[in-house]
Scaffold this motif. Sequence first.
Motif, PDB file in Angstrom:
ATOM      1  N   ILE A 125      -7.883   2.231  -2.926  1.00 18.18           N
ATOM      2  CA  ILE A 125      -6.533   2.019  -2.409  1.00 18.18           C
ATOM      3  C   ILE A 125      -5.703   3.292  -2.571  1.00 18.18           C
ATOM      4  CG2 ILE A 125      -5.635   1.135  -4.626  1.00 18.18           C
ATOM      5  CD1 ILE A 125      -4.015  -0.928  -2.900  1.00 18.18           C
ATOM      6  N   SER A 126      -4.747   3.471  -1.684  1.00 17.64           N
ATOM      7  CA  SER A 126      -3.849   4.614  -1.788  1.00 17.64           C
ATOM      8  C   SER A 126      -3.002   4.505  -3.055  1.00 17.64           C
ATOM      9  CB  SER A 126      -2.953   4.712  -0.550  1.00 17.64           C
ATOM     10  OG  SER A 126      -2.324   3.467  -0.278  1.00 17.64           O
ATOM     11  N   GLY A 127      -2.644   5.642  -3.590  1.00 18.26           N
ATOM     12  CA  GLY A 127      -1.929   5.687  -4.859  1.00 18.26           C
ATOM     13  C   GLY A 127      -0.462   5.320  -4.739  1.00 18.26           C
ATOM     14  N   THR A 128       0.123   4.984  -5.870  1.00 16.24           N
ATOM     15  CA  THR A 128       1.528   4.635  -5.905  1.00 16.24           C
ATOM     16  C   THR A 128       2.407   5.826  -5.532  1.00 16.24           C
ATOM     17  OG1 THR A 128       3.291   3.697  -7.280  1.00 16.24           O
ATOM     18  CG2 THR A 128       1.730   5.150  -8.387  1.00 16.24           C
ATOM     19  N   GLN A 129       3.459   5.557  -4.796  1.00 17.07           N
ATOM     20  CA  GLN A 129       4.448   6.559  -4.393  1.00 17.07           C
ATOM     21  C   GLN A 129       3.821   7.772  -3.699  1.00 17.07           C
ATOM     22  OE1 GLN A 129       7.793   6.014  -4.330  1.00 17.07           O
ATOM     23  NE2 GLN A 129       7.037   3.974  -4.827  1.00 17.07           N
ATOM     24  N   THR A 130       2.953   7.492  -2.742  1.00 18.89           N
ATOM     25  CA  THR A 130       2.374   8.553  -1.911  1.00 18.89           C
ATOM     26  C   THR A 130       2.878   8.460  -0.477  1.00 18.89           C
ATOM     27  OG1 THR A 130       0.421   7.147  -1.482  1.00 18.89           O
ATOM     28  CG2 THR A 130       0.255   8.731  -3.299  1.00 18.89           C
ATOM     29  N   GLY A 131       3.846   7.589  -0.223  1.00 17.65           N
ATOM     30  CA  GLY A 131       4.340   7.379   1.130  1.00 17.65           C
ATOM     31  C   GLY A 131       5.007   8.586   1.749  1.00 17.65           C
ATOM     32  N   ASN A 132       5.407   9.557   0.917  1.00 15.72           N
ATOM     33  CA  ASN A 132       6.089  10.743   1.438  1.00 15.72           C
ATOM     34  C   ASN A 132       5.124  11.837   1.874  1.00 15.72           C
ATOM     35  OD1 ASN A 132       5.351  11.056  -1.331  1.00 15.72           O
ATOM     36  ND2 ASN A 132       6.641  12.869  -1.460  1.00 15.72           N
ATOM     37  N   ILE A 133       3.828  11.598   1.729  1.00 15.59           N
ATOM     38  CA  ILE A 133       2.826  12.627   2.020  1.00 15.59           C
ATOM     39  C   ILE A 133       2.233  12.388   3.407  1.00 15.59           C
ATOM     40  CG2 ILE A 133       0.664  13.671   1.265  1.00 15.59           C
ATOM     41  CD1 ILE A 133       1.350  12.657  -1.568  1.00 15.59           C
ATOM     42  N   ALA A 134       2.351  13.369   4.277  1.00 13.98           N
ATOM     43  CA  ALA A 134       1.894  13.206   5.655  1.00 13.98           C
ATOM     44  C   ALA A 134       0.375  13.081   5.738  1.00 13.98           C
ATOM     45  CB  ALA A 134       2.375  14.378   6.506  1.00 13.98           C
ATOM     46  N   HIS A 135      -0.340  13.932   5.033  1.00 14.26           N
ATOM     47  CA  HIS A 135      -1.803  13.920   5.051  1.00 14.26           C
ATOM     48  C   HIS A 135      -2.285  13.721   3.617  1.00 14.26           C
ATOM     49  CE1 HIS A 135      -1.689  15.155   9.232  1.00 14.26           C
ATOM     50  NE2 HIS A 135      -0.905  16.162   8.905  1.00 14.26           N
ATOM     51  N   LEU A 136      -2.653  12.505   3.302  1.00 15.01           N
ATOM     52  CA  LEU A 136      -3.012  12.161   1.931  1.00 15.01           C
ATOM     53  C   LEU A 136      -4.465  12.555   1.659  1.00 15.01           C
ATOM     54  CD1 LEU A 136      -1.773  10.825  -0.573  1.00 15.01           C
ATOM     55  CD2 LEU A 136      -2.729   8.645   0.213  1.00 15.01           C
ATOM     56  N   SER A 137      -4.657  13.443   0.714  1.00 14.93           N
ATOM     57  CA  SER A 137      -5.988  13.938   0.366  1.00 14.93           C
ATOM     58  C   SER A 137      -6.710  12.933  -0.531  1.00 14.93           C
ATOM     59  CB  SER A 137      -5.856  15.279  -0.373  1.00 14.93           C
ATOM     60  OG  SER A 137      -5.321  15.055  -1.669  1.00 14.93           O
ATOM     61  N   PRO A 138      -7.999  13.168  -0.808  1.00 13.70           N
ATOM     62  CA  PRO A 138      -8.726  12.255  -1.694  1.00 13.70           C
ATOM     63  C   PRO A 138      -8.074  12.091  -3.060  1.00 13.70           C
ATOM     64  CG  PRO A 138     -10.282  13.637  -0.507  1.00 13.70           C
ATOM     65  CD  PRO A 138      -8.912  14.164  -0.188  1.00 13.70           C
ATOM     66  N   GLU A 139      -7.284  13.074  -3.484  1.00  7.14           N
ATOM     67  CA  GLU A 139      -6.594  12.974  -4.774  1.00  7.14           C
ATOM     68  C   GLU A 139      -5.518  11.893  -4.783  1.00  7.14           C
ATOM     69  OE1 GLU A 139      -9.006  16.329  -4.878  1.00  7.14           O
ATOM     70  OE2 GLU A 139      -7.477  15.895  -3.365  1.00  7.14           O
ATOM     71  N   GLY A 140      -5.206  11.355  -3.610  1.00 12.43           N
ATOM     72  CA  GLY A 140      -4.181  10.324  -3.502  1.00 12.43           C
ATOM     73  C   GLY A 140      -4.719   8.911  -3.486  1.00 12.43           C
ATOM     74  N   TYR A 141      -6.010   8.738  -3.801  1.00 12.73           N
ATOM     75  CA  TYR A 141      -6.642   7.419  -3.774  1.00 12.73           C
ATOM     76  C   TYR A 141      -7.295   7.118  -5.116  1.00 12.73           C
ATOM     77  CZ  TYR A 141      -6.098   7.912   1.264  1.00 12.73           C
ATOM     78  OH  TYR A 141      -5.572   8.112   2.523  1.00 12.73           O
ATOM     79  N   THR A 142      -7.470   5.829  -5.395  1.00  7.31           N
ATOM     80  CA  THR A 142      -8.111   5.424  -6.639  1.00  7.31           C
ATOM     81  C   THR A 142      -8.982   4.198  -6.391  1.00  7.31           C
ATOM     82  OG1 THR A 142      -7.693   5.108  -9.006  1.00  7.31           O
ATOM     83  CG2 THR A 142      -6.332   3.844  -7.490  1.00  7.31           C
ATOM     84  N   LEU A 143      -9.962   3.986  -7.251  1.00 10.61           N
ATOM     85  CA  LEU A 143     -10.872   2.850  -7.146  1.00 10.61           C
ATOM     86  C   LEU A 143     -10.467   1.783  -8.150  1.00 10.61           C
ATOM     87  CD1 LEU A 143     -13.555   1.622  -6.015  1.00 10.61           C
ATOM     88  CD2 LEU A 143     -14.708   2.743  -7.944  1.00 10.61           C
ATOM     89  N   VAL A 144     -10.099   0.611  -7.646  1.00 12.11           N
ATOM     90  CA  VAL A 144      -9.803  -0.530  -8.513  1.00 12.11           C
ATOM     91  C   VAL A 144     -11.128  -1.200  -8.845  1.00 12.11           C
ATOM     92  CG1 VAL A 144      -8.655  -2.765  -8.706  1.00 12.11           C
ATOM     93  CG2 VAL A 144      -7.488  -0.847  -7.592  1.00 12.11           C
ATOM     94  N   THR A 145     -11.485  -1.206 -10.115  1.00 10.48           N
ATOM     95  CA  THR A 145     -12.805  -1.676 -10.537  1.00 10.48           C
ATOM     96  C   THR A 145     -12.791  -3.096 -11.095  1.00 10.48           C
ATOM     97  OG1 THR A 145     -12.486  -0.657 -12.714  1.00 10.48           O
ATOM     98  CG2 THR A 145     -13.601   0.657 -11.017  1.00 10.48           C
ATOM     99  N   GLN A 146     -11.688  -3.495 -11.736  1.00 12.23           N
ATOM    100  CA  GLN A 146     -11.575  -4.823 -12.310  1.00 12.23           C
ATOM    101  C   GLN A 146     -10.136  -5.292 -12.187  1.00 12.23           C
ATOM    102  OE1 GLN A 146     -12.876  -4.317 -16.382  1.00 12.23           O
ATOM    103  NE2 GLN A 146     -15.014  -4.690 -15.870  1.00 12.23           N
ATOM    104  N   PHE A 147      -9.950  -6.603 -12.134  1.00 16.26           N
ATOM    105  CA  PHE A 147      -8.584  -7.126 -12.099  1.00 16.26           C
ATOM    106  C   PHE A 147      -8.581  -8.576 -12.551  1.00 16.26           C
ATOM    107  CE2 PHE A 147     -10.523  -6.887  -7.891  1.00 16.26           C
ATOM    108  CZ  PHE A 147     -10.618  -8.229  -7.538  1.00 16.26           C
TER     109      PHE A 147
END
Length: 205
Positions: free
Chosen positions: A68-90
């Motif tokens: 999923i895309s990271g928190t507060q990344t809405g201001n970034i036009a081109h979101l790089s892989p550094e802007g995503y994270t893997l949710v593994t458990q919930f």
Amino acid sequence: MGNEMLDEGVIKFQCDWHQDRAFTASRLQSLMAWRDRMYELGLIGVGEDGIGFGNISMRWNNSFQFVISGTQTGNIAHLSPEGYTLVTQFNIPENRLTCVGPAKPSSESLTHAAIYTYNTSVGGVIHVHHHQLWQQLLFSVPTTREEIPYGTPEMAQEIWRLFDYEDLMRYGILATAGHQDGVIAVGRSLEAAAQVLLHYYKAIQ
């Protein structure tokens, strides 16, 4: 590693964040392309209050995990892989999750988790904000009840109700009555979710 409460608006959940390196761009190609397309259309972005809105995810390796895309990344036009994270458990009832990656997860991650858990045929989820689109869809497609706060276990249960009683999978899209301007598209793939969303978006242009 971080263990903290994410607090954006009325959303609070326990987040166990294990900071790690990003996925390669090739593994996130579809996710990154559709996310940036949503940004171009103004469906993901940042409000006048400076708070980002909108998020996007895809199921990971046919599991209950998702990127999923990271928190507060809405201001970034081109979101790089550094802007995503893997949710593994919930744990939805306990309002907490675990993630691994370079970014903290979107504050809407538990809503995405609820969708992937409840309907295993869903492969992609897109949550956007657009006032005109929201007004057009409200109560004409599956719609959450106004008293249900977003980003909460109650919202998860409400979305499950939409799957069961309002044929959400057939529509592929829902509106959140208690979360102004909020629209969520779901599909068997990320592209399918995006195409449903674009269909309704183009109809109001």
